[in-house]
Motif scaffolding. Structure first.
Motif, PDB file in Angstrom:
ATOM      1  N   ALA A 155      10.429   4.815  -8.866  1.00  0.00           N
ATOM      2  CA  ALA A 155      11.686   4.470  -8.185  1.00  0.00           C
ATOM      3  C   ALA A 155      12.805   4.307  -9.208  1.00  0.00           C
ATOM      4  CB  ALA A 155      11.512   3.197  -7.368  1.00  0.00           C
ATOM      5  N   ARG A 156      12.503   3.708 -10.350  1.00  0.00           N
ATOM      6  CA  ARG A 156      13.502   3.567 -11.425  1.00  0.00           C
ATOM      7  C   ARG A 156      13.937   4.947 -11.909  1.00  0.00           C
ATOM      8  NH1 ARG A 156      15.508   0.136 -15.806  1.00  0.00           N
ATOM      9  NH2 ARG A 156      16.728   1.594 -17.061  1.00  0.00           N
TER      10      ARG A 156
ATOM     11  N   ALA B  71      13.934   7.730 -10.227  1.00  0.00           N
ATOM     12  CA  ALA B  71      14.737   8.376  -9.194  1.00  0.00           C
ATOM     13  C   ALA B  71      16.163   7.837  -9.187  1.00  0.00           C
ATOM     14  CB  ALA B  71      14.088   8.180  -7.827  1.00  0.00           C
ATOM     15  N   ALA B  72      16.322   6.545  -9.454  1.00  0.00           N
ATOM     16  CA  ALA B  72      17.652   5.945  -9.472  1.00  0.00           C
ATOM     17  C   ALA B  72      18.390   6.220 -10.777  1.00  0.00           C
ATOM     18  CB  ALA B  72      17.547   4.442  -9.245  1.00  0.00           C
ATOM     19  N   HIS B  73      17.616   6.319 -11.866  1.00  0.00           N
ATOM     20  CA  HIS B  73      18.210   6.501 -13.197  1.00  0.00           C
ATOM     21  C   HIS B  73      17.370   7.527 -13.970  1.00  0.00           C
ATOM     22  CE1 HIS B  73      20.706   2.943 -12.477  1.00  0.00           C
ATOM     23  NE2 HIS B  73      19.615   2.336 -12.062  1.00  0.00           N
ATOM     24  N   PRO B  74      17.540   8.812 -13.685  1.00  0.00           N
ATOM     25  CA  PRO B  74      16.669   9.829 -14.293  1.00  0.00           C
ATOM     26  C   PRO B  74      16.864  10.003 -15.800  1.00  0.00           C
ATOM     27  CG  PRO B  74      18.381  10.846 -12.956  1.00  0.00           C
ATOM     28  CD  PRO B  74      18.435   9.388 -12.677  1.00  0.00           C
TER      29      PRO B  74
ATOM     30  N   THR C  96      16.494   7.471 -17.777  1.00  0.00           N
ATOM     31  CA  THR C  96      15.776   6.334 -18.343  1.00  0.00           C
ATOM     32  C   THR C  96      14.879   6.771 -19.497  1.00  0.00           C
ATOM     33  OG1 THR C  96      15.764   5.150 -16.235  1.00  0.00           O
ATOM     34  CG2 THR C  96      14.088   4.512 -17.840  1.00  0.00           C
TER      35      THR C  96
ATOM     36  N   ASP D  65      11.656  -2.310 -18.246  1.00  0.00           N
ATOM     37  CA  ASP D  65      11.834  -2.548 -16.817  1.00  0.00           C
ATOM     38  C   ASP D  65      10.548  -3.046 -16.176  1.00  0.00           C
ATOM     39  OD1 ASP D  65      13.757  -2.360 -14.610  1.00  0.00           O
ATOM     40  OD2 ASP D  65      12.365  -0.867 -13.792  1.00  0.00           O
TER      41      ASP D  65
ATOM     42  N   THR E 211      11.127  14.324 -11.873  1.00  0.00           N
ATOM     43  CA  THR E 211      12.082  13.562 -11.072  1.00  0.00           C
ATOM     44  C   THR E 211      13.403  14.299 -10.951  1.00  0.00           C
ATOM     45  OG1 THR E 211      11.051  11.469 -11.737  1.00  0.00           O
ATOM     46  CG2 THR E 211      13.308  11.370 -10.903  1.00  0.00           C
ATOM     47  N   ARG E 212      13.869  14.860 -12.050  1.00  0.00           N
ATOM     48  CA  ARG E 212      15.127  15.607 -11.999  1.00  0.00           C
ATOM     49  C   ARG E 212      15.006  16.833 -11.104  1.00  0.00           C
ATOM     50  NH1 ARG E 212      16.471  14.994 -18.478  1.00  0.00           N
ATOM     51  NH2 ARG E 212      17.572  13.000 -18.314  1.00  0.00           N
TER      52      ARG E 212
ATOM     53  N   LEU F  87      15.276  15.651  -7.550  1.00  0.00           N
ATOM     54  CA  LEU F  87      16.639  15.289  -7.186  1.00  0.00           C
ATOM     55  C   LEU F  87      17.520  16.502  -6.954  1.00  0.00           C
ATOM     56  CD1 LEU F  87      17.189  12.291  -9.633  1.00  0.00           C
ATOM     57  CD2 LEU F  87      16.881  12.168  -7.158  1.00  0.00           C
TER      58      LEU F  87
END
Length: 269
Positions: free
Chosen positions: A225-226, A228-231, A233, A241, A264-265, A268
């Motif tokens: 989830a982190r 997805a919100a902040h790719p 990271t 985190d 993840t990218r 998105l």
């Protein structure tokens, strides 16, 4: 050859064996069977586990489960294959059997043998009992539900023991996090993790990262989830985190973090 040692679990019927730092494999001792879950990377390591099982083998039939076809989970199968030192049924998904019979698997073995004498005696043996979907092993006192758990690999199974609420998660869950080899597999892995969370396990035993409680599922989902919100990271930020300063095999997991960021990218986009 790595030395296999045993680690304690909350129930002595579920035995945990480690080839450090590579992988943990398991044996579930039921009234009727001893069910070995994964066979390490070589038959020699599998033989060490079998020796540690000792008296638990007396009066019980031996069964073997391959959670999936990756080398550290199934390349010790020769110990249990027909004609081997300890022949026993080897259960696995139909796809795992196809993978272990494939030219690609033979090529991977050849590369490993060229680079590491540890694998010189390895011969690939696919599961001898394959199935699609789920399969249940009735041990008389304990039930082992072999459940599809794709995402990390398409052929993967997890083992659920409902009487104990123990989840043998294979590589669907890991500490600090699992990973996907292909970008398209990320949604599949996330769905699998949610399915495993719904089981409400009391104890989670992944093959990498040691024993955990059900919070491991939440930690793994929170990690993705982190992303997805902040790719963007970084690995160090992801650990922070999760409340971690460092982890064993940090360089290995840093590389895996890169695969997860890439997947993840792609999701998105």
């Amino acid at each position: 050859m790595p030395t296999v040692t045993e680690l304690p679990t909350p129930d002595p019927r579920v035995r945990m064996f480690r080839s450090d730092p590579e992988v943990d494999c398991f044996a579930v001792v039921t009234r009727r069977h001893v069910v070995v879950v994964d066979t390490f990377g070589t038959p020699g390591e599998a033989a060490q586990m079998l020796a540690l099982l000792g008296d638990d083998l007396a009066g019980r039939s031996l069964l073997v489960v391959n959670t999936h076809s990756h080398f550290d989970h199934a390349w010790g199968n020769a110990l249990f294959a027909p004609g081997g030192p300890h022949p026993a049924p080897i259960l696995g998904s139909r796809l795992a059997g196809e993978v272990l019979r494939s030219p690609e698997a033979q090529a991977k073995l050849a590369r490993k043998q060229e680079g590491d004498a540890r694998f010189a005696g390895v011969v690939l043996h696919p599961p001898t009992v394959t199935f699609g979907g789920a399969l249940t092993v009735d041990g008389g006192d304990l039930t082992l539900e072999l459940r599809p758990a794709p995402g990390h690999s398409a052929d993967q199974l997890a083992v659920w023991i409902p009487e104990l609420r123990f989840l043998l998660a294979a590589d669907a869950l890991e500490f600090p996090f699992p990973y996907v080899e292909k970008d398209a597999d990320l949604p599949v892995l996330l769905a699998t993790m949610r399915d495993l969370r719904a089981l409400d396990p009391a104890v989670v035993l992944p093959c990498h990262g040691g024993q955990h409680d059900a919070s491991l599922v939440e930690h793994n989902l929170a990690y993705f989830a982190r992303l997805a919100a902040h790719p963007d990271t970084t690995f160090e930020e992801a650990l922070a985190d999760l409340g971690l300063a460092d982890v064993p095999n940090a360089d290995f997991y840093r590389d895996l973090h890169g695969l997860n960021v890439r997947a993840t990218r792609a999701a998105l986009r």
